[in-house]
Design an enzyme around this catalytic site. Sequence first.
Site, PDB file in Angstrom:
ATOM      1  N   ILE A 185       7.784   1.198  -0.939  1.00 19.28           N
ATOM      2  CA  ILE A 185       8.462   1.387   0.498  1.00 19.28           C
ATOM      3  C   ILE A 185       8.116   1.694   1.967  1.00 19.28           C
ATOM      4  O   ILE A 185       7.085   2.083   1.698  1.00 19.28           O
ATOM      5  CB  ILE A 185       9.205   3.104   0.099  1.00 19.28           C
ATOM      6  CG1 ILE A 185       9.716   3.427  -1.452  1.00 19.28           C
ATOM      7  CG2 ILE A 185      10.354   3.281   1.083  1.00 19.28           C
ATOM      8  CD1 ILE A 185      10.034   4.661  -2.087  1.00 19.28           C
ATOM      9  N   CYS A 235       0.987  -0.957   0.399  1.00 22.47           N
ATOM     10  CA  CYS A 235      -0.040   0.042   0.281  1.00 22.47           C
ATOM     11  C   CYS A 235       0.759   1.612  -0.010  1.00 22.47           C
ATOM     12  O   CYS A 235       0.156   2.357  -0.336  1.00 22.47           O
ATOM     13  CB  CYS A 235      -1.361  -0.193   1.129  1.00 22.47           C
ATOM     14  SG  CYS A 235       0.059  -0.774   2.207  1.00 22.47           S
ATOM     15  N   HIS A 236       1.728   1.510   0.153  1.00 18.71           N
ATOM     16  CA  HIS A 236       2.600   2.352   0.140  1.00 18.71           C
ATOM     17  C   HIS A 236       4.631   1.581  -0.532  1.00 18.71           C
ATOM     18  O   HIS A 236       5.076   1.697  -0.044  1.00 18.71           O
ATOM     19  CB  HIS A 236       3.384   2.451   1.436  1.00 18.71           C
ATOM     20  CG  HIS A 236       4.039   3.857   1.710  1.00 18.71           C
ATOM     21  ND1 HIS A 236       5.212   3.694   1.667  1.00 18.71           N
ATOM     22  CD2 HIS A 236       3.692   5.304   2.254  1.00 18.71           C
ATOM     23  CE1 HIS A 236       5.908   5.417   2.107  1.00 18.71           C
ATOM     24  NE2 HIS A 236       4.354   5.986   2.192  1.00 18.71           N
ATOM     25  N   PHE A 237       4.416   2.106  -1.264  1.00 17.56           N
ATOM     26  CA  PHE A 237       2.933   2.377  -2.951  1.00 17.56           C
ATOM     27  C   PHE A 237       3.056   1.419  -3.901  1.00 17.56           C
ATOM     28  O   PHE A 237       4.063   0.731  -3.808  1.00 17.56           O
ATOM     29  CB  PHE A 237       4.025   4.154  -3.596  1.00 17.56           C
ATOM     30  CG  PHE A 237       3.815   5.611  -2.784  1.00 17.56           C
ATOM     31  CD1 PHE A 237       2.843   5.783  -2.343  1.00 17.56           C
ATOM     32  CD2 PHE A 237       5.531   5.526  -1.972  1.00 17.56           C
ATOM     33  CE1 PHE A 237       3.161   6.850  -1.854  1.00 17.56           C
ATOM     34  CE2 PHE A 237       5.053   6.385  -0.948  1.00 17.56           C
ATOM     35  CZ  PHE A 237       4.370   7.512  -0.989  1.00 17.56           C
TER      36      PHE A 237
END
Length: 172
Positions: A77, A70-72
């Site tokens: 990361i 979800c990041h990203f």
Amino acid sequence: MAEQKSSYGYEELLACGRGEMFGPGNAQLPLPPMLMIHRITEISETGGAFDKGYIRAEYDVRPDDWYFPCHFQGNPIMPGCLGLDGMWQLTGFFLGWLGEPGRGMALSTGEVKFKGMVRPHTKLLEYGIDFKRVMRGRLVLGTADGCLKADGELIYQATDLRVGLSKEGSAQ
């Protein structure tokens, strides 16, 4: 309170997260997935950069850790705030380990520098927290400088990490 040791394994950190280490109403770590520490390799009331105590800890990064998808999407990361939170977690643990009463809360930090990133191929994060002072009053306040290394490379630095322990707001 639990016996004061110089290192702690993952199961002991989970017990701390359940409130079983320092007693009811006292410092505890978060539980997974917010727990950003897998083991404390060294902790001492003396020594460190300011000779006021230190704590060293590690976190094993896995490619399937919850934050990567979800990041990203397409550019995974670990959020820098999670590494910073790990520093606050360790600062609060240190205060509980000293036998200080109250629940922990991150209060502030001075300056934070991000010089690198944690990616899915990263294997090991190493935390270093060096205490500048512990003030004991109505609120117990720990102030420390911290760093985070990824596979041996310094990637985060934080000055004046502040964590307080307060008896007010403790669930009884």
